[in-house]
Design a protein around this motif. Structure first.
Motif, PDB file in Angstrom:
ATOM      1  N   TYR A 108      71.938  63.669   4.118  1.00 44.03           N
ATOM      2  CA  TYR A 108      71.607  64.927   4.778  1.00 44.03           C
ATOM      3  C   TYR A 108      72.704  65.338   5.761  1.00 44.03           C
ATOM      4  CZ  TYR A 108      67.000  63.795   2.945  1.00 44.03           C
ATOM      5  OH  TYR A 108      65.963  63.479   2.110  1.00 44.03           O
ATOM      6  N   PRO A 109      72.862  66.640   5.993  1.00 36.54           N
ATOM      7  CA  PRO A 109      73.847  67.105   6.980  1.00 36.54           C
ATOM      8  C   PRO A 109      73.487  66.638   8.390  1.00 36.54           C
ATOM      9  CG  PRO A 109      73.171  68.905   5.530  1.00 36.54           C
ATOM     10  CD  PRO A 109      72.241  67.763   5.264  1.00 36.54           C
ATOM     11  N   PHE A 145      72.468  65.995  -0.220  1.00 36.55           N
ATOM     12  CA  PHE A 145      73.363  65.514  -1.268  1.00 36.55           C
ATOM     13  C   PHE A 145      72.686  64.312  -1.918  1.00 36.55           C
ATOM     14  CE2 PHE A 145      76.011  67.322   2.065  1.00 36.55           C
ATOM     15  CZ  PHE A 145      76.880  68.143   1.372  1.00 36.55           C
ATOM     16  N   ASP A 146      72.668  64.266  -3.249  1.00 38.83           N
ATOM     17  CA  ASP A 146      72.097  63.144  -3.977  1.00 38.83           C
ATOM     18  C   ASP A 146      73.256  62.291  -4.485  1.00 38.83           C
ATOM     19  OD1 ASP A 146      70.966  61.409  -5.919  1.00 38.83           O
ATOM     20  OD2 ASP A 146      69.275  62.762  -6.192  1.00 38.83           O
ATOM     21  N   THR A 147      73.455  61.130  -3.882  1.00 41.89           N
ATOM     22  CA  THR A 147      74.605  60.298  -4.228  1.00 41.89           C
ATOM     23  C   THR A 147      74.450  59.603  -5.582  1.00 41.89           C
ATOM     24  OG1 THR A 147      73.694  58.409  -3.028  1.00 41.89           O
ATOM     25  CG2 THR A 147      75.129  59.894  -1.806  1.00 41.89           C
ATOM     26  N   ASP A 148      73.229  59.462  -6.064  1.00 40.00           N
ATOM     27  CA  ASP A 148      72.996  58.823  -7.364  1.00 40.00           C
ATOM     28  C   ASP A 148      73.228  59.799  -8.519  1.00 40.00           C
ATOM     29  OD1 ASP A 148      72.279  56.369  -6.200  1.00 40.00           O
ATOM     30  OD2 ASP A 148      70.241  57.099  -5.849  1.00 40.00           O
ATOM     31  N   PHE A 185      74.106  68.403  -5.207  1.00 37.94           N
ATOM     32  CA  PHE A 185      73.642  68.815  -3.893  1.00 37.94           C
ATOM     33  C   PHE A 185      72.699  69.996  -4.066  1.00 37.94           C
ATOM     34  CE2 PHE A 185      77.396  71.373  -4.630  1.00 37.94           C
ATOM     35  CZ  PHE A 185      77.145  72.605  -4.038  1.00 37.94           C
ATOM     36  N   THR A 186      71.788  70.160  -3.127  1.00 35.59           N
ATOM     37  CA  THR A 186      70.754  71.184  -3.199  1.00 35.59           C
ATOM     38  C   THR A 186      70.955  72.194  -2.079  1.00 35.59           C
ATOM     39  OG1 THR A 186      69.181  69.603  -4.117  1.00 35.59           O
ATOM     40  CG2 THR A 186      68.270  71.627  -3.187  1.00 35.59           C
ATOM     41  N   ILE A 187      70.863  73.475  -2.456  1.00 38.01           N
ATOM     42  CA  ILE A 187      70.980  74.572  -1.497  1.00 38.01           C
ATOM     43  C   ILE A 187      69.665  75.327  -1.457  1.00 38.01           C
ATOM     44  CG2 ILE A 187      71.986  76.868  -1.204  1.00 38.01           C
ATOM     45  CD1 ILE A 187      74.656  75.723  -1.819  1.00 38.01           C
ATOM     46  N   ASN A 188      69.211  75.626  -0.256  1.00 35.82           N
ATOM     47  CA  ASN A 188      67.989  76.387  -0.078  1.00 35.82           C
ATOM     48  C   ASN A 188      68.361  77.859   0.070  1.00 35.82           C
ATOM     49  OD1 ASN A 188      65.227  76.391  -0.021  1.00 35.82           O
ATOM     50  ND2 ASN A 188      65.065  76.108   2.185  1.00 35.82           N
TER      51      ASN A 188
END
Length: 216
Positions: A4-5, A168-171, A175-178
């Motif tokens: 997470y940021p 961010f999904d490291t696996d 990354f997901t943007i809302n």
């Protein structure tokens, strides 16, 4: 694993914080930010930065002669990000990421002003939102992958600002943007949108010490 940021608050130093360095110089520090785990603190002014162990207050590293240092972040792994606004008339900004020992991890001078930047909590990713201007990177979001010895970056045209990044999904390397309508959109770190079809975006490759963006 989800990354997470950093959300720790940028604090204004209400008392004048002046640190002497060299024989004839002094750094005036204006702001401070903790790492998410509370182990490190970065303090900075317009031209200088200092990184401390937050508990012992031991100085870990410092730097001088920055140009309009606007903001800074420090992650749990000791990576810290510096955002410089450089010459506003020339439309350029610089992002530098270093480690506690002073090692340069990433640096790039963009041919546009920087709208904002973020660093993830564990220092595995960073992101930069660029302003409008006469460049192919105008209004782009640049995602910087810091997990490997070779740092990679991909630019995504006009999808959202960095402060819209949820995780961010490291696996899965996504990354997901809302979005503004509260819908989450997923993108691969390498520049592919997962939705109705796939949109390939500009992608650049950096080594740790390269200072210019390039791609194909």
């Amino acid at each position: 694993m989800l990354e997470y940021p950093i959300k720790t608050k940028q604090e204004l130093l209400t008392d004048n914080c002046v640190v002497k360095w060299g024989k004839h110089y002094a750094a005036i520090l204006l702001y401070s930010r903790l790492s998410p785990n509370g182990h490190y603190r970065i303090m900075w002014g317009q031209n200088d930065y200092y990184v401390y162990d937050a508990k012992s207050e031991r100085l870990l590293t410092c730097g001088h002669r920055c140009v309009n240092l606007y903001t800074a972040f420090i992650a749990d792994n000791g990576y810290f990000l510096l955002e410089e606004w450089l010459n506003r008339d020339a439309l350029c900004g610089r992002i530098t990421i270093k480690f506690l020992d002073g090692e340069l991890i990433y640096q790039n001078e963009f041919p546009l002003n920087i709208m904002l930047s973020i660093l993830s909590e564990n220092g595995l990713f960073a992101a930069v939102s660029l302003c409008n201007g006469p460049s192919y990177l105008a209004n782009n979001l640049v995602i910087i992958d810091l997990r490997n010895d070779t740092t990679t970056a991909a630019a995504f045209p006009s999808i959202a600002d960095a402060d819209n990044i949820v995780s961010f999904d490291t696996d899965k390397n996504i990354f997901t943007i809302n979005s503004s309508n509260n819908i989450g959109y997923k993108y691969s770190i390498s520049g592919i949108f997962f939705g109705r079809g796939q949109v390939h975006c500009f992608c650049g490759i950096y080594t740790r010490r390269e200072k210019s963006f390039y791609g194909s």
